[in-house]
Design an enzyme around this catalytic site. Structure first.
Site, short mmCIF file in Angstrom:
data_model
loop_
_atom_site.label_atom_id
_atom_site.label_comp_id
_atom_site.label_asym_id
_atom_site.label_seq_id
_atom_site.Cartn_x
_atom_site.Cartn_y
_atom_site.Cartn_z
N ASP A 1 5.64 3.58 -1.15
CA ASP A 1 4.71 3.32 -2.32
C ASP A 1 3.87 4.61 -2.45
OD1 ASP A 1 3.73 0.70 -4.02
OD2 ASP A 1 2.49 2.65 -4.13
N HIS B 1 10.57 -5.90 -7.27
CA HIS B 1 10.27 -5.32 -6.03
C HIS B 1 9.42 -5.86 -5.22
CE1 HIS B 1 7.46 -4.02 -9.25
NE2 HIS B 1 6.61 -3.80 -8.25
N HIS C 1 6.98 -5.78 -2.21
CA HIS C 1 5.87 -4.95 -1.34
C HIS C 1 6.01 -5.48 0.00
CE1 HIS C 1 3.55 -3.25 -4.81
NE2 HIS C 1 3.91 -4.11 -5.34
P1 5GP Z 1 3.55 -3.58 -9.01
O1 5GP Z 1 1.88 -3.02 -9.26
O2 5GP Z 1 4.34 -3.51 -10.19
O3 5GP Z 1 3.68 -4.78 -8.18
O4 5GP Z 1 3.83 -2.42 -8.03
C1 5GP Z 1 4.28 -1.20 -8.54
C2 5GP Z 1 4.11 -0.24 -7.29
O5 5GP Z 1 4.83 1.11 -7.63
C3 5GP Z 1 2.55 0.25 -7.13
O6 5GP Z 1 2.11 -0.19 -6.00
C4 5GP Z 1 2.62 1.87 -7.36
O7 5GP Z 1 1.76 2.39 -6.56
C5 5GP Z 1 3.97 2.22 -7.15
N1 5GP Z 1 4.66 3.15 -7.77
C6 5GP Z 1 4.29 3.56 -9.24
N2 5GP Z 1 4.83 4.55 -9.48
C7 5GP Z 1 5.37 5.03 -8.30
C8 5GP Z 1 6.28 6.28 -8.04
O8 5GP Z 1 6.52 7.22 -8.83
N3 5GP Z 1 6.90 6.56 -6.72
C9 5GP Z 1 6.57 5.57 -5.78
N4 5GP Z 1 7.07 5.70 -4.49
N5 5GP Z 1 5.63 4.48 -6.11
C10 5GP Z 1 5.35 4.29 -7.47
#
Ligand code: 5GP
Ligand code: ZN
Length: 130
Positions: A38, A113, A115
């Site tokens: 992440d 996704h 985590h």
């Molecule tokens: P969500 O909040 O949708 O559950 O998780 C999305 C995750 O993607 C977040 O924890 C964020 O930090 C991560 N993320 C967002 N953009 C990028 C990126 O360009 N590269 C990577 N490796 N992670 C990302």
């Protein structure tokens, strides 16, 4: 052979990572899943495990459309946790799996996704003040 969903959405950040159009630190690459660190880690180890195929916006849709793939995603995450050393850490072992689902949980990318968080004591989930 179970369908793995439509393959690619040009407007999806995670599809673009799968396609190599956006760089990421990949830690595991299998036929069905990609695992990468992440960009904004919330624990010493914080990786995201995703099905490579687009087509499942969140865990509910994945479980409904393709429960076999959902099960394999969990198994993949457990193997990632083991490979990252989270299950046999000298001081503190274990990890947390999180599916943020929709706005209230802060989901920002609508390509399902999982985590994987660990590498330190994570605190009891839900113990934080609101
Ligand atoms: P969500 O909040 O949708 O559950 O998780 C999305 C995750 O993607 C977040 O924890 C964020 O930090 C991560 N993320 C967002 N953009 C990028 C990126 O360009 N590269 C990577 N490796 N992670 C990302
Ligand atoms: Zn996608």
């Amino acid at each position: 052979m179970t369908s793995i969903g439509s393959a690619f959405d040009e407007s999806c950040l995670f599809c673009r990572i799968v396609a190599g159009q956006i760089p990421a630190t990949v830690v595991r690459d299998s036929e069905e899943f990609l695992t990468f660190r992440d960009i904004n880690p919330q624990a010493p180890t914080h990786v995201l495990v995703i099905p490579k195929a687009h087509g499942y916006r969140d865990v509910g849709e994945l479980a409904a459309k393709n429960p076999e793939l959902a099960g394999r995603l969990l198994a993949e995450a457990a193997e990632v946790a083991r490979d990252e050393g989270l299950t046999d850490h000298a001081d503190i072992s274990g990890y947390r799996l999180v599916f943020n689902t929709d706005d209230a949980a802060g989901q920002t990318v609508y390509h399902v996704h999982l985590h994987v968080l660990g590498g330190d004591a994570l605190g009891h989930f839900g113990s934080a003040e609101h």
